[in-house]
Design a protein around this motif. Structure first.
Motif, PDB file in Angstrom:
ATOM      1  N   GLY A 144     -50.132  15.197 -21.679  1.00  0.00           N
ATOM      2  CA  GLY A 144     -50.631  14.012 -22.585  1.00  0.00           C
ATOM      3  C   GLY A 144     -50.050  12.785 -21.862  1.00  0.00           C
ATOM      4  N   GLU A 145     -49.276  12.059 -22.910  1.00  0.00           N
ATOM      5  CA  GLU A 145     -48.684  10.641 -22.486  1.00  0.00           C
ATOM      6  C   GLU A 145     -47.619  10.850 -21.467  1.00  0.00           C
ATOM      7  OE1 GLU A 145     -46.652   7.208 -24.785  1.00  0.00           O
ATOM      8  OE2 GLU A 145     -47.358   8.834 -26.037  1.00  0.00           O
ATOM      9  N   SER A 146     -47.289   9.983 -20.662  1.00  0.00           N
ATOM     10  CA  SER A 146     -46.436   9.999 -19.450  1.00  0.00           C
ATOM     11  C   SER A 146     -45.195   9.753 -20.205  1.00  0.00           C
ATOM     12  CB  SER A 146     -46.846   8.597 -18.444  1.00  0.00           C
ATOM     13  OG  SER A 146     -45.624   8.752 -17.606  1.00  0.00           O
ATOM     14  N   PRO A 147     -44.171  10.641 -19.591  1.00  0.00           N
ATOM     15  CA  PRO A 147     -42.922  10.285 -19.821  1.00  0.00           C
ATOM     16  C   PRO A 147     -42.146   8.970 -19.423  1.00  0.00           C
ATOM     17  CG  PRO A 147     -43.113  12.528 -19.221  1.00  0.00           C
ATOM     18  CD  PRO A 147     -44.162  11.581 -18.866  1.00  0.00           C
ATOM     19  N   ASP A 148     -42.845   8.388 -18.467  1.00  0.00           N
ATOM     20  CA  ASP A 148     -42.078   7.239 -17.865  1.00  0.00           C
ATOM     21  C   ASP A 148     -43.425   6.362 -17.451  1.00  0.00           C
ATOM     22  OD1 ASP A 148     -41.478   5.596 -15.546  1.00  0.00           O
ATOM     23  OD2 ASP A 148     -39.785   6.678 -15.935  1.00  0.00           O
ATOM     24  N   PRO A 149     -43.330   5.035 -17.924  1.00  0.00           N
ATOM     25  CA  PRO A 149     -44.295   3.904 -17.762  1.00  0.00           C
ATOM     26  C   PRO A 149     -44.836   4.001 -16.414  1.00  0.00           C
ATOM     27  CG  PRO A 149     -42.272   2.757 -18.435  1.00  0.00           C
ATOM     28  CD  PRO A 149     -42.011   4.435 -18.617  1.00  0.00           C
ATOM     29  N   ALA A 150     -43.996   4.166 -15.322  1.00  0.00           N
ATOM     30  CA  ALA A 150     -44.100   4.081 -13.979  1.00  0.00           C
ATOM     31  C   ALA A 150     -44.879   5.221 -13.380  1.00  0.00           C
ATOM     32  CB  ALA A 150     -43.154   3.773 -13.285  1.00  0.00           C
ATOM     33  N   VAL A 151     -45.029   6.237 -14.276  1.00  0.00           N
ATOM     34  CA  VAL A 151     -45.806   7.620 -13.741  1.00  0.00           C
ATOM     35  C   VAL A 151     -47.120   7.797 -14.506  1.00  0.00           C
ATOM     36  CG1 VAL A 151     -45.602  10.143 -13.580  1.00  0.00           C
ATOM     37  CG2 VAL A 151     -43.541   8.622 -13.274  1.00  0.00           C
ATOM     38  N   GLU A 152     -48.301   7.813 -13.807  1.00  0.00           N
ATOM     39  CA  GLU A 152     -49.363   7.901 -13.927  1.00  0.00           C
ATOM     40  C   GLU A 152     -49.912   9.371 -14.243  1.00  0.00           C
ATOM     41  OE1 GLU A 152     -54.346   7.380 -12.132  1.00  0.00           O
ATOM     42  OE2 GLU A 152     -52.614   6.039 -11.614  1.00  0.00           O
ATOM     43  N   ILE A 153     -50.316   9.639 -15.288  1.00  0.00           N
ATOM     44  CA  ILE A 153     -50.841  11.005 -15.544  1.00  0.00           C
ATOM     45  C   ILE A 153     -52.323  11.237 -15.367  1.00  0.00           C
ATOM     46  CG2 ILE A 153     -50.932  12.840 -17.187  1.00  0.00           C
ATOM     47  CD1 ILE A 153     -48.117  12.277 -16.697  1.00  0.00           C
ATOM     48  N   VAL A 154     -52.755  12.135 -14.472  1.00  0.00           N
ATOM     49  CA  VAL A 154     -54.162  12.189 -14.015  1.00  0.00           C
ATOM     50  C   VAL A 154     -54.660  13.696 -14.672  1.00  0.00           C
ATOM     51  CG1 VAL A 154     -56.056  12.569 -12.339  1.00  0.00           C
ATOM     52  CG2 VAL A 154     -54.004  11.150 -12.077  1.00  0.00           C
ATOM     53  N   ALA A 155     -55.597  13.339 -15.690  1.00  0.00           N
ATOM     54  CA  ALA A 155     -55.971  14.801 -16.409  1.00  0.00           C
ATOM     55  C   ALA A 155     -57.430  15.060 -15.986  1.00  0.00           C
ATOM     56  CB  ALA A 155     -55.929  14.397 -17.826  1.00  0.00           C
ATOM     57  N   THR A 156     -57.889  14.230 -15.098  1.00  0.00           N
ATOM     58  CA  THR A 156     -59.256  14.372 -14.759  1.00  0.00           C
ATOM     59  C   THR A 156     -59.251  15.241 -13.383  1.00  0.00           C
ATOM     60  OG1 THR A 156     -59.189  12.246 -13.548  1.00  0.00           O
ATOM     61  CG2 THR A 156     -60.226  12.445 -15.669  1.00  0.00           C
ATOM     62  N   ASP A 157     -60.295  15.346 -12.750  1.00  0.00           N
ATOM     63  CA  ASP A 157     -60.869  16.398 -11.530  1.00  0.00           C
ATOM     64  C   ASP A 157     -59.815  15.681 -10.617  1.00  0.00           C
ATOM     65  OD1 ASP A 157     -61.685  17.836  -9.325  1.00  0.00           O
ATOM     66  OD2 ASP A 157     -63.417  16.480  -9.011  1.00  0.00           O
ATOM     67  N   PRO A 158     -58.672  16.420  -9.847  1.00  0.00           N
ATOM     68  CA  PRO A 158     -57.937  16.022  -8.619  1.00  0.00           C
ATOM     69  C   PRO A 158     -58.786  15.642  -7.736  1.00  0.00           C
ATOM     70  CG  PRO A 158     -57.430  18.262  -9.166  1.00  0.00           C
ATOM     71  CD  PRO A 158     -58.266  17.763 -10.227  1.00  0.00           C
TER      72      PRO A 158
END
Length: 201
Positions: free
Chosen positions: A101-115
């Protein structure tokens, strides 16, 4: 075009972590870090040290290999469990997860789509190479996109654990060309392979 580089510590029998997935080089890990291994890492790959380790060791070198790190959900969790939301603040940091879900850190991008699609986009961008740090499940999903393997081989075997490409990787033989190697006095070795070609039957 940027390359996807799987730069990872592994045992002689091809495991990157124990059965529980914990960090093999961590405080309770099965591979105590030899001094010559650490010196080589600092000299050649300083950007691959986590931020806290860089601070403790006085490492400030930017590094020449990577400017972006790609990490799976379980690998990222190791840092979160230690209270670290971004272990690599000196690099662009992407975590691949469909559950975080939401990133625990503003500098870390979470990718939930096809890697695979995301990595192909990243490869087309300008910059240094992309560092795939793990874990095995993400490496298995990106198997066909990996251009270079840099294995930090530990002179140990463990019998079972998390394999280099995870437990669910497809059977897809590929040939790799050895392009560099450094064998250290401790028995540890750094070996680099470039993808050569698919192996056909």
């Amino acid at each position: 075009m940027r390359k996807l580089v799987y730069y990872i510590a592994a045992t002689l029998d091809g495991f990157i972590a124990g059965p529980d997935g914990s960090d093999p080089t961590g405080p309770d890990g099965f591979w105590p870090i030899p001094e010559d291994y650490l010196k080589h890492l600092i000299a050649e790959y300083p950007e691959t040290l986590p931020g806290p380790a860089r601070a403790a060791l006085g490492v400030t070198a930017e590094g020449t290999h990577f400017d972006t790190i790609l990490e799976g959900r379980r690998s990222y969790q190791i840092g979160l469990d230690a209270g670290v939301t971004d272990a690599y603040p000196h690099l662009r940091h992407l975590v691949f997860s469909r559950t975080l879900g939401e990133s625990p850190d503003p500098a870390v991008e979470i990718v939930a789509t096809d890697p695979v699609a995301r990595v192909r986009e990243l490869k087309r961008e300008d910059g240094k190479d992309l560092w795939l740090v793990g874990g095995g499940e993400l490496a298995g999903a990106l198997y066909g996109e990996i251009d270079r393997l840099i294995l930090k081989l530990s002179p140990t075997t463990i019998g079972s654990g998390i394999p280099l490409f995870g437990r669910n990787a497809a059977f897809e033989p590929a040939a790799w060309a050895l392009t560099d190697h450094t064998v250290l006095g401790s028995g540890a070795a750094y070996v680099t392979y470039e993808r050569a070609a698919a192996v056909t039957g």
